[in-house]
Scaffold this motif. Sequence first.
Motif, mmCIF file in Angstrom:
data_model
loop_
_atom_site.group_PDB
_atom_site.id
_atom_site.type_symbol
_atom_site.label_atom_id
_atom_site.label_comp_id
_atom_site.label_asym_id
_atom_site.label_seq_id
_atom_site.Cartn_x
_atom_site.Cartn_y
_atom_site.Cartn_z
ATOM 1 N N GLY A 163 54.109 43.455 37.568
ATOM 2 C CA GLY A 163 54.926 42.336 37.104
ATOM 3 C C GLY A 163 54.095 41.292 36.380
ATOM 4 N N LEU A 164 54.683 40.105 36.296
ATOM 5 C CA LEU A 164 54.103 39.025 35.498
ATOM 6 C C LEU A 164 52.659 38.682 35.896
ATOM 7 N N VAL A 165 52.379 38.639 37.192
ATOM 8 C CA VAL A 165 51.015 38.248 37.603
ATOM 9 C C VAL A 165 50.017 39.313 37.159
ATOM 10 N N ASP A 166 50.412 40.572 37.284
ATOM 11 C CA ASP A 166 49.506 41.654 36.883
ATOM 12 C C ASP A 166 49.219 41.597 35.376
ATOM 13 N N CYS A 167 50.242 41.184 34.595
ATOM 14 C CA CYS A 167 50.040 41.037 33.140
ATOM 15 C C CYS A 167 48.963 40.001 32.853
ATOM 16 N N CYS A 168 48.815 39.020 33.733
ATOM 17 C CA CYS A 168 47.813 37.958 33.536
ATOM 18 C C CYS A 168 46.477 38.332 34.168
ATOM 19 N N LEU A 169 46.539 39.011 35.306
ATOM 20 C CA LEU A 169 45.308 39.307 36.062
ATOM 21 C C LEU A 169 44.373 40.261 35.309
ATOM 22 N N VAL A 170 44.942 41.355 34.806
ATOM 23 C CA VAL A 170 44.088 42.388 34.194
ATOM 24 C C VAL A 170 43.296 41.827 32.997
ATOM 25 N N PRO A 171 43.931 41.092 32.075
ATOM 26 C CA PRO A 171 43.144 40.501 30.978
ATOM 27 C C PRO A 171 42.099 39.490 31.462
ATOM 28 N N GLN A 172 42.432 38.733 32.513
ATOM 29 C CA GLN A 172 41.471 37.726 32.980
ATOM 30 C C GLN A 172 40.236 38.395 33.590
ATOM 31 N N LEU A 173 40.451 39.498 34.317
ATOM 32 C CA LEU A 173 39.300 40.221 34.878
ATOM 33 C C LEU A 173 38.478 40.886 33.764
ATOM 34 N N ALA A 174 39.167 41.383 32.744
ATOM 35 C CA ALA A 174 38.455 42.002 31.611
ATOM 36 C C ALA A 174 37.552 40.964 30.946
ATOM 37 N N ALA A 176 36.358 38.238 32.382
ATOM 38 C CA ALA A 176 35.256 37.890 33.292
ATOM 39 C C ALA A 176 34.139 38.932 33.177
ATOM 40 N N ARG A 177 34.527 40.190 33.096
ATOM 41 C CA ARG A 177 33.512 41.250 32.982
ATOM 42 C C ARG A 177 32.756 41.134 31.661
ATOM 43 N N ARG A 178 33.482 40.785 30.594
ATOM 44 C CA ARG A 178 32.831 40.653 29.282
ATOM 45 C C ARG A 178 31.728 39.597 29.340
ATOM 46 N N PHE A 179 31.940 38.578 30.159
ATOM 47 C CA PHE A 179 30.928 37.526 30.307
ATOM 48 C C PHE A 179 30.014 37.791 31.508
ATOM 49 N N LYS A 180 30.022 39.052 31.956
ATOM 50 C CA LYS A 180 29.103 39.515 33.017
ATOM 51 C C LYS A 180 29.242 38.752 34.334
ATOM 52 N N CYS A 181 30.456 38.333 34.661
ATOM 53 C CA CYS A 181 30.685 37.684 35.956
ATOM 54 C C CYS A 181 30.831 38.768 37.011
ATOM 55 N N ASP A 182 30.330 38.488 38.203
ATOM 56 C CA ASP A 182 30.427 39.442 39.304
ATOM 57 C C ASP A 182 31.846 39.389 39.868
ATOM 58 N N VAL A 183 32.545 40.528 39.849
ATOM 59 C CA VAL A 183 33.920 40.524 40.367
ATOM 60 C C VAL A 183 33.983 41.126 41.774
ATOM 61 N N ALA A 184 32.824 41.493 42.328
ATOM 62 C CA ALA A 184 32.791 42.082 43.679
ATOM 63 C C ALA A 184 33.396 41.152 44.750
ATOM 64 N N PRO A 185 33.261 39.812 44.626
ATOM 65 C CA PRO A 185 33.860 38.966 45.672
ATOM 66 C C PRO A 185 35.398 38.965 45.681
ATOM 67 N N TYR A 186 36.023 39.719 44.780
ATOM 68 C CA TYR A 186 37.494 39.696 44.717
ATOM 69 C C TYR A 186 38.066 41.100 44.934
ATOM 70 N N PRO A 187 37.889 41.657 46.143
ATOM 71 C CA PRO A 187 38.282 43.050 46.368
ATOM 72 C C PRO A 187 39.789 43.309 46.222
ATOM 73 N N THR A 188 40.610 42.306 46.559
ATOM 74 C CA THR A 188 42.063 42.531 46.422
ATOM 75 C C THR A 188 42.428 42.552 44.936
ATOM 76 N N LEU A 189 41.855 41.621 44.197
ATOM 77 C CA LEU A 189 42.166 41.561 42.762
ATOM 78 C C LEU A 189 41.706 42.834 42.057
ATOM 79 N N THR A 190 40.540 43.332 42.411
ATOM 80 C CA THR A 190 40.038 44.532 41.713
ATOM 81 C C THR A 190 40.770 45.796 42.183
#
Length: 214
Positions: A163-174, A176-190
């Motif tokens: 749904g709507l939140v997923d439409c926003c979450l996936v681009p935001q994580l992408a 964050a990764r492009r700027f080499k941020c560590d996404v490991a602290p967000y296991p539910t989001l990933t």
Amino acid sequence: MKLYSFFRSSAAYRVRIALNLKGLPYETVPVHLARGGGEQFAPAYRDINPQSLVPALEDRGLVITQSLAIIEYLEELHPAPALLPATAEERSRVRGLALSIACDIHPLNNTRVLSYLTGPMGLSSEARNTWYAHWIALGLSALELQVAGKLQTGKFCHGGEPGLVDCCLVPQLANARRFKCDVAPYPTLTRIEANCQALEAFRRAAPDQQPDAE
Ligand SMILES: N[C@@H](CCC(=O)N[C@@H](CS)C(=O)NCC(=O)O)C(=O)O
């Protein structure tokens, strides 16, 4: 429909996902955000969106700006499959989470903000990346707390369908990764992100799948 888009734009990426989830065909009109000082500032695009931001959606002569307004417009005209849940209580949760990304996390790492830091503010790219990582960590750690272990959270941010939140979450994580941020602290989001990436609608919306990808 015409979508004014830039392959790397996370706001346009949200709308591409929503269009794909709803199975709506559209034409991409690329607006290069970096070339020649940014095509978003050219008079031709300013006539479409005076804010000089992508995305903008053109439908039957109507121009709609702001990714979440575009998605809600699509939702109202093409309700199935639904990107918003059925009750006011649930919709308030979904909108709250989506807005926390679109209004609070994303604007601090937008192109014009980052270029202002390294331009007029004289920051190094290292300092700019520290700025970026700081706001991403603050925003994503709050979002992780909002979804982790919550009854309403399922395979996706709200329940068992994207749904709507997923439409926003996936681009935001992408982003964050492009700027080499560590996404490991967000296991539910990933975990949710992986469930989204299993769907063709999300994969087809990815930056590297766009006609203007570089
Ligand atoms: N709140 C707007 C944000 C749009 C936005 O910031 N778009 C970025 C790309 S993700 C942009 O066009 N940036 C161009 C610039 O900063 O000049 C939305 O959700 O549509």
